[in-house]
Design an enzyme around this catalytic site. Structure first.
Site, PDB file in Angstrom:
ATOM      1  N   CYS A  64       6.565  -6.810   7.278  1.00  0.00           N
ATOM      2  CA  CYS A  64       7.693  -6.312   8.059  1.00  0.00           C
ATOM      3  C   CYS A  64       8.188  -7.426   8.957  1.00  0.00           C
ATOM      4  O   CYS A  64       7.397  -8.198   9.492  1.00  0.00           O
ATOM      5  CB  CYS A  64       7.254  -5.112   8.904  1.00  0.00           C
ATOM      6  N   HIS A 114       9.334   5.992  20.545  1.00  0.00           N
ATOM      7  CA  HIS A 114       8.128   5.468  21.211  1.00  0.00           C
ATOM      8  C   HIS A 114       8.227   5.188  22.705  1.00  0.00           C
ATOM      9  O   HIS A 114       7.209   4.902  23.333  1.00  0.00           O
ATOM     10  CB  HIS A 114       7.599   4.196  20.535  1.00  0.00           C
ATOM     11  N   CYS A 155      -1.072   6.051   9.800  1.00  0.00           N
ATOM     12  CA  CYS A 155       0.163   5.398  10.282  1.00  0.00           C
ATOM     13  C   CYS A 155      -0.170   4.084  10.979  1.00  0.00           C
ATOM     14  O   CYS A 155      -1.035   4.039  11.842  1.00  0.00           O
ATOM     15  CB  CYS A 155       0.867   6.240  11.346  1.00  0.00           C
ATOM     16  N   GLY A 189       7.024  -1.893   6.191  1.00  0.00           N
ATOM     17  CA  GLY A 189       8.403  -2.377   6.170  1.00  0.00           C
ATOM     18  C   GLY A 189       9.410  -1.503   6.878  1.00  0.00           C
ATOM     19  O   GLY A 189       9.114  -0.382   7.274  1.00  0.00           O
ATOM     20  N   CYS A 228       6.838  -4.820  16.055  1.00  0.00           N
ATOM     21  CA  CYS A 228       6.384  -3.752  16.938  1.00  0.00           C
ATOM     22  C   CYS A 228       4.940  -4.047  17.349  1.00  0.00           C
ATOM     23  O   CYS A 228       4.092  -4.329  16.497  1.00  0.00           O
ATOM     24  CB  CYS A 228       6.490  -2.397  16.248  1.00  0.00           C
ATOM     25  N   SER A 270      11.816   5.924  15.002  1.00  0.00           N
ATOM     26  CA  SER A 270      10.641   5.525  15.783  1.00  0.00           C
ATOM     27  C   SER A 270      11.087   5.171  17.194  1.00  0.00           C
ATOM     28  O   SER A 270      11.505   4.046  17.446  1.00  0.00           O
ATOM     29  CB  SER A 270       9.966   4.321  15.110  1.00  0.00           C
ATOM     30  N   GLU A 317       0.826  -1.202   0.000  1.00  0.00           N
ATOM     31  CA  GLU A 317       0.000   0.000   0.000  1.00  0.00           C
ATOM     32  C   GLU A 317       0.864   1.258   0.000  1.00  0.00           C
ATOM     33  O   GLU A 317       1.947   1.289   0.583  1.00  0.00           O
ATOM     34  CB  GLU A 317      -0.927  -0.018   1.221  1.00  0.00           C
ATOM     35  N   ASN A 358      -3.245   4.828  16.084  1.00  0.00           N
ATOM     36  CA  ASN A 358      -4.341   4.461  15.190  1.00  0.00           C
ATOM     37  C   ASN A 358      -4.698   3.005  15.403  1.00  0.00           C
ATOM     38  O   ASN A 358      -3.859   2.135  15.192  1.00  0.00           O
ATOM     39  CB  ASN A 358      -3.938   4.676  13.724  1.00  0.00           C
ATOM     40  N   CYS A 371       1.736  -1.989  15.761  1.00  0.00           N
ATOM     41  CA  CYS A 371       1.675  -1.716  14.318  1.00  0.00           C
ATOM     42  C   CYS A 371       0.988  -2.860  13.582  1.00  0.00           C
ATOM     43  O   CYS A 371       1.342  -4.021  13.773  1.00  0.00           O
ATOM     44  CB  CYS A 371       3.088  -1.517  13.773  1.00  0.00           C
ATOM     45  N   CYS A 395       3.525   8.527   1.087  1.00  0.00           N
ATOM     46  CA  CYS A 395       4.071   7.580   2.064  1.00  0.00           C
ATOM     47  C   CYS A 395       4.274   6.238   1.357  1.00  0.00           C
ATOM     48  O   CYS A 395       3.330   5.623   0.885  1.00  0.00           O
ATOM     49  CB  CYS A 395       3.095   7.461   3.227  1.00  0.00           C
TER      50      CYS A 395
END
Ligand code: SAH
Length: 367
Positions: free
Chosen positions: A114, A223, A342, A167, A118, A221, A94, A299, A121, A107
């Protein structure tokens, strides 16, 4: 057996020059080809009128221009647009376009799924199949331009590219570098290096390599401000803990002539990493690093175990960072009505890691 044709879509200037030199042609052909492929969107060598018939014929024999196929496109009510591109029989990726005033950000994905796990995600839940080729990476930018019916020459619809799709780009280093070279080449898309941002979960050795080979903008990233928490959210932290990661960020920021600010991404997870104490710890972690912070409201996706922090909590977190002199912005959620925000990109991944199966077994009590 017929040997596979080389796909010129994914070759950067250096790659094309090598190809033409091998053919006994002049290196400037690379400029012509970049323009045909990327600025005029031409796939057919016979339309490349500034090349001799003989050369075109030879190119037809040994090369091709093959782009991933757009199988679905969806528009969000906020102007965000998502494309699903089919790569081969089982795999789709995508790509998302996010317009914002004068700015248009694309994006881009770098892998099918991936390999990092995480916990917050949704791409991670899909497992991993393979790296994208450089043609499949740059093909996303070209497909977006073609969708808008524009070539780069006509209109600069896409002003920024972020490698923040599916990824981990630094685990597909060479192909990502080639694709970024094409993004920034004046004969193709001519994006300034500042406007191409690579986002990483923190693959430390590859960050140092990136500093040597490129000077795109870097996003990390993060976090979490402690190893204990980051180990849980970004398991790669067990390999490259925060201290090593921050040292690598400092090296990247100070490599080259111009000082480069690192963008730290920080997903806001309700009750997990969003307290005032976490914010104060984060200030300490980032001390001395030329940086800014991007707070990303979480999200949700099906089966996600987290909730988004409240606006009040995000504002308080933001205030603590700002008071410490760290430029901080909260990323506005875009495209979530079409699952384009995201962490919501899933594509279609023929998982080789058996992650989905493992999950089902764990859920049903079998391990
Ligand atoms: N692997 C790279 C590139 C992916 S970037 C990286 O980790 O940086 C995608 C960005 O969106 C990362 O900052 C990621 O942590 C963040 N993200 C992932 N899932 C999310 C979610 N559910 N909500 C909000 N942000 C998320």
């Amino acid at each position: 057996m017929e040997t596979a044709k080389v796909n010129l879509l994914g070759l950067d200037r250096q790659g094309l020059e090598a190809l033409f030199t091998d053919m006994g042609e002049k290196a400037f052909r690379a400029s012509q080809l970049l323009k045909w492929i990327h600025q005029f969107g031409v796939d057919d060598f016979d339309q490349m009128t500034n090349m001799s018939k003989v050369l075109r014929q030879r190119l037809n024999e040994i090369a091709e221009i093959k782009a991933p196929e757009v199988v679905l496109d969806q528009g969000s009510s906020d102007g965000t647009h998502k494309w699903v591109l089919r790569l081969d029989s089982g795999n789709c990726i995508e790509t998302v376009f996010i317009p914002d005033g004068e700015r248009g950000t694309l994006c881009v994905s770098s892998q099918v799924g991936c390999a990092l796990e995480c916990s917050f995600c949704s791409t991670a839940q899909q497992g991993f199949n393979r790296n994208l080729s450089s043609a499949e990476i740059i093909g996303q930018l070209r497909a977006a331009y073609q969708y808008f019916g524009a070539t780069h020459r006509d209109e600069r619809i896409i002003t920024n590219v972020v490698l923040m799709g599916m990824g981990e780009p630094l685990l597909n280093f060479d192909n990502v570098i080639a694709a970024m070279n094409i993004m920034t080449d004046d004969d193709s898309y001519g994006l300034s290096k500042r406007r191409v941002t690579l986002s990483t979960s923190g693959v430390v050795p590859a960050m140092d390599r990136l500093a040597e080979e490129s000077d795109v903008s870097l996003a990390v990233s993060l976090h979490a401000p402690t190893d204990e928490l980051r180990d849980e959210l970004v398991p790669l932290n067990k390999k490259y803990p925060i201290k090593e990661l921050i040292e690598a960020c400092n090296r990247y920021a100070h490599a080259g002539t111009a000082k480069r600010k690192i963008t730290f991404e920080y997903v806001m997870l309700d009750g997990v990493n969003d307290s005032s104490e976490h914010a104060r710890q984060l200030v300490k972690v980032l001390k001395g690093v030329p940086c800014k912070v991007n707070l990303i409201p979480f999200n949700p996706f099906p089966e996600s175990q987290y909730r988004r922090s409240s606006q009040k909590v995000i504002t308080r977190f933001w205030e603590i960072l700002m008071a410490a002199g760290i430029t901080t912005v909260t990323r506005r959620t875009r495209g979530d009505d079409i699952d384009a925000a995201c962490g919501q990109l899933v594509g279609k991944v023929m998982d080789k890691t058996k992650r989905q199966e493992r999950k089902v077994m764990i859920q049903s009590g079998r391990t």
